[in-house]
Design a protein around this motif. Structure first.
Motif, PDB file in Angstrom:
ATOM      1  N   SER A   1       0.845  -1.188   0.000  1.00 39.75           N
ATOM      2  CA  SER A   1       0.000   0.000   0.000  1.00 39.75           C
ATOM      3  C   SER A   1       0.884   1.244   0.000  1.00 39.75           C
ATOM      4  O   SER A   1       1.858   1.314   0.756  1.00 39.75           O
ATOM      5  CB  SER A   1      -0.911   0.001   1.239  1.00 39.75           C
ATOM      6  OG  SER A   1      -1.692   1.168   1.285  1.00 39.75           O
ATOM      7  N   VAL A   2       0.540   2.210  -0.839  1.00 41.84           N
ATOM      8  CA  VAL A   2       1.316   3.454  -0.940  1.00 41.84           C
ATOM      9  C   VAL A   2       0.419   4.635  -0.586  1.00 41.84           C
ATOM     10  O   VAL A   2      -0.705   4.747  -1.082  1.00 41.84           O
ATOM     11  CB  VAL A   2       1.885   3.636  -2.361  1.00 41.84           C
ATOM     12  CG1 VAL A   2       2.518   5.021  -2.521  1.00 41.84           C
ATOM     13  CG2 VAL A   2       2.912   2.553  -2.662  1.00 41.84           C
ATOM     14  N   ASP A   3       0.924   5.515   0.273  1.00 41.05           N
ATOM     15  CA  ASP A   3       0.223   6.735   0.665  1.00 41.05           C
ATOM     16  C   ASP A   3       1.119   7.915   0.277  1.00 41.05           C
ATOM     17  O   ASP A   3       2.052   8.258   1.007  1.00 41.05           O
ATOM     18  CB  ASP A   3      -0.032   6.726   2.172  1.00 41.05           C
ATOM     19  CG  ASP A   3      -1.034   7.787   2.607  1.00 41.05           C
ATOM     20  OD1 ASP A   3      -1.231   8.757   1.857  1.00 41.05           O
ATOM     21  OD2 ASP A   3      -1.610   7.651   3.701  1.00 41.05           O
ATOM     22  N   PRO A   4       0.878   8.541  -0.892  1.00 41.04           N
ATOM     23  CA  PRO A   4       1.768   9.601  -1.393  1.00 41.04           C
ATOM     24  C   PRO A   4       1.493  10.952  -0.740  1.00 41.04           C
ATOM     25  O   PRO A   4       1.094  11.921  -1.399  1.00 41.04           O
ATOM     26  CB  PRO A   4       1.465   9.613  -2.888  1.00 41.04           C
ATOM     27  CG  PRO A   4       0.022   9.226  -2.964  1.00 41.04           C
ATOM     28  CD  PRO A   4      -0.209   8.242  -1.845  1.00 41.04           C
ATOM     29  N   VAL A   5       1.726  11.021   0.546  1.00 38.93           N
ATOM     30  CA  VAL A   5       1.395  12.214   1.328  1.00 38.93           C
ATOM     31  C   VAL A   5       2.120  13.445   0.768  1.00 38.93           C
ATOM     32  O   VAL A   5       3.320  13.432   0.528  1.00 38.93           O
ATOM     33  CB  VAL A   5       1.778  11.999   2.805  1.00 38.93           C
ATOM     34  CG1 VAL A   5       1.511  13.262   3.615  1.00 38.93           C
ATOM     35  CG2 VAL A   5       1.009  10.820   3.378  1.00 38.93           C
ATOM     36  N   PHE A   6       1.362  14.513   0.548  1.00 36.25           N
ATOM     37  CA  PHE A   6       1.878  15.802   0.078  1.00 36.25           C
ATOM     38  C   PHE A   6       2.586  15.709  -1.270  1.00 36.25           C
ATOM     39  O   PHE A   6       3.483  16.517  -1.562  1.00 36.25           O
ATOM     40  CB  PHE A   6       2.822  16.422   1.115  1.00 36.25           C
ATOM     41  CG  PHE A   6       2.141  16.848   2.385  1.00 36.25           C
ATOM     42  CD1 PHE A   6       0.830  17.314   2.382  1.00 36.25           C
ATOM     43  CD2 PHE A   6       2.806  16.786   3.595  1.00 36.25           C
ATOM     44  CE1 PHE A   6       0.200  17.700   3.548  1.00 36.25           C
ATOM     45  CE2 PHE A   6       2.190  17.173   4.774  1.00 36.25           C
ATOM     46  CZ  PHE A   6       0.885  17.637   4.750  1.00 36.25           C
ATOM     47  N   ALA A   7       2.175  14.772  -2.116  1.00 36.07           N
ATOM     48  CA  ALA A   7       2.714  14.734  -3.472  1.00 36.07           C
ATOM     49  C   ALA A   7       2.384  16.012  -4.234  1.00 36.07           C
ATOM     50  O   ALA A   7       3.053  16.351  -5.212  1.00 36.07           O
ATOM     51  CB  ALA A   7       2.178  13.524  -4.224  1.00 36.07           C
ATOM     52  N   ASP A   8       1.363  16.715  -3.779  1.00 35.64           N
ATOM     53  CA  ASP A   8       0.972  17.972  -4.419  1.00 35.64           C
ATOM     54  C   ASP A   8       1.809  19.160  -3.952  1.00 35.64           C
ATOM     55  O   ASP A   8       1.716  20.243  -4.531  1.00 35.64           O
ATOM     56  CB  ASP A   8      -0.506  18.257  -4.149  1.00 35.64           C
ATOM     57  CG  ASP A   8      -0.834  18.283  -2.666  1.00 35.64           C
ATOM     58  OD1 ASP A   8      -0.362  17.381  -1.937  1.00 35.64           O
ATOM     59  OD2 ASP A   8      -1.566  19.189  -2.217  1.00 35.64           O
TER      60      ASP A   8
END
Length: 257
Positions: A103-110
Motif C-alpha cells: 500500500s502506498v500513501d503519497p502524502v503531500f505529493a501535491d
C-alpha cells in the motif's frame, strides 16, 4: 476527477465490515509501516487497537527481513528523507517476493515536484493499493486515462474527501463516514492508511478490504468525537473506539452509497 472503470458501485454491508474487522482481530496481522516520523507512534497504536501488530524500522540493511515476515507493507511519504528513500525499494521488493500486499500513501505529493516524481515512480511498480486525497490525485494524474491505466493494472485507489471513493477494476464503493475533528489531530490520515493495509492482509479483494478498513476508522472517528471535548481527548477516545467497536456500532453508523 470522475472515474468510470468499474462496472458498478457496490453497497457495503455492516455485516461484511464487522466480519473483516473480526478477521483482523483474530489473525493479528503484522503490518510493516515505513511511515513518516510524525505518524509513527500514533500509527503503531492504531494498529494495536484494531488487533494488528506494527513494525516500523526504516533501516535499509534490515527492512527486508522485517517485511518478508510481515503480512502487509505500508509506504507513507510524509517525511521522505534519504534513509526512507533507500529503504522503500528494498521493502517493496521483499514484499513482492513474499507475496504480501503493498500500500502506498503519497502524502503531500501535491506540495513538492520531487516528491510527486518519486511517488509516480512508485505507482509504476503497480502497488496493490494507493490511498490519497483529491489534491494528491490531481498532482499525480494529469487526466482520467492515467488513472484508469493504473486501475486496469490491478491497483485499487482509495480517494479520501467529503465523500470517500474506492475505485477498482471490479467494483467501486462510495463512503460518507468520518468527522471534522479527525482533521484537527496530526497523522490521523496516515494511521488510517495503516488500517487499510491491515485489512488488505486478510482479504484478497483489495477494494472491499479498503472500503471496510476506511469505514471502521471513520466510524471510530465519529464515536470518538461524540465523547471527546476536543483534539486532545479525541486520540484516546479514537483508540478505545477502534478497540471496542462492535457489529452494532457499525450497523448504526455505516454510510455507504
Amino acid at each position: 476527477m470522475s472515474l468510470t472503470v468499474a462496472a458498478s458501485t457496490q453497497p457495503l454491508s455492516a455485516e461484511t465490515v464487522f466480519d473483516l474487522l473480526q478477521r483482523v482481530r483474530d489473525k493479528a496481522p503484522r503490518v510493516h509501516a515505513i511511515t513518516n516520523s510524525v505518524a509513527q507512534s500514533f500509527t503503531a497504536n492504531v494498529l494495536l487497537a484494531i488487533g494488528a501488530i506494527p513494525s516500523m524500522t526504516i533501516a535499509p540493511d534490515e527492512v527486508a527481513g522485517f517485511v518478508s515476515g510481515a503480512d502487509a507493507l505500508l509506504i507513507n511519504l510524509g517525511t521522505l528523507d534519504e534513509t526512507r528513500r533507500r529503504a522503500i525499494p528494498v521493502a517493496i521488493e521483499a514484499a513482492r517476493d513474499a507475496g504480501r500486499p503493498v500500500s502506498v500513501d503519497p502524502v503531500f505529493a501535491d506540495r513538492s515536484a520531487i516528491r510527486c516524481a518519486y511517488a509516480q515512480d512508485l505507482l509504476a511498480l503497480k502497488p496493490d493499493l494507493v490511498r490519497l486525497n483529491e489534491q494528491e490525485q490531481a498532482a499525480l494524474f494529469q487526466d482520467r486515462g492515467a488513472v484508469e491505466s493504473l486501475i486496469r493494472g490491478g491497483t485499487v485507489l482509495a480517494v479520501t474527501g467529503e465523500e470517500d471513493r474506492i475505485e477498482s477494476l471490479q467494483e467501486d464503493f462510495r463512503l460518507r463516514n468520518g468527522h471534522p475533528l479527525l482533521a484537527r489531530v496530526t497523522a490521523t490520515g496516515c494511521a488510517g492508511g495503516a488500517v487499510l493495509a491491515a485489512f488488505a492482509s486478510v482479504e484478497r479483494d483489495t477494494a472491499l478490504a479498503s472500503a471496510a478498513g476506511l469505514s471502521v476508522f471513520n466510524i471510530a472517528g465519529e464515536m470518538a468525537a461524540s465523547e471527546a471535548r476536543g483534539p486532545g481527548t479525541l486520540v484516546p477516545e479514537l483508540l478505545d473506539a477502534l478497540y471496542t467497536m462492535t457489529s452494532r456500532d457499525i450497523e448504526l453508523r455505516l454510510k455507504s452509497a
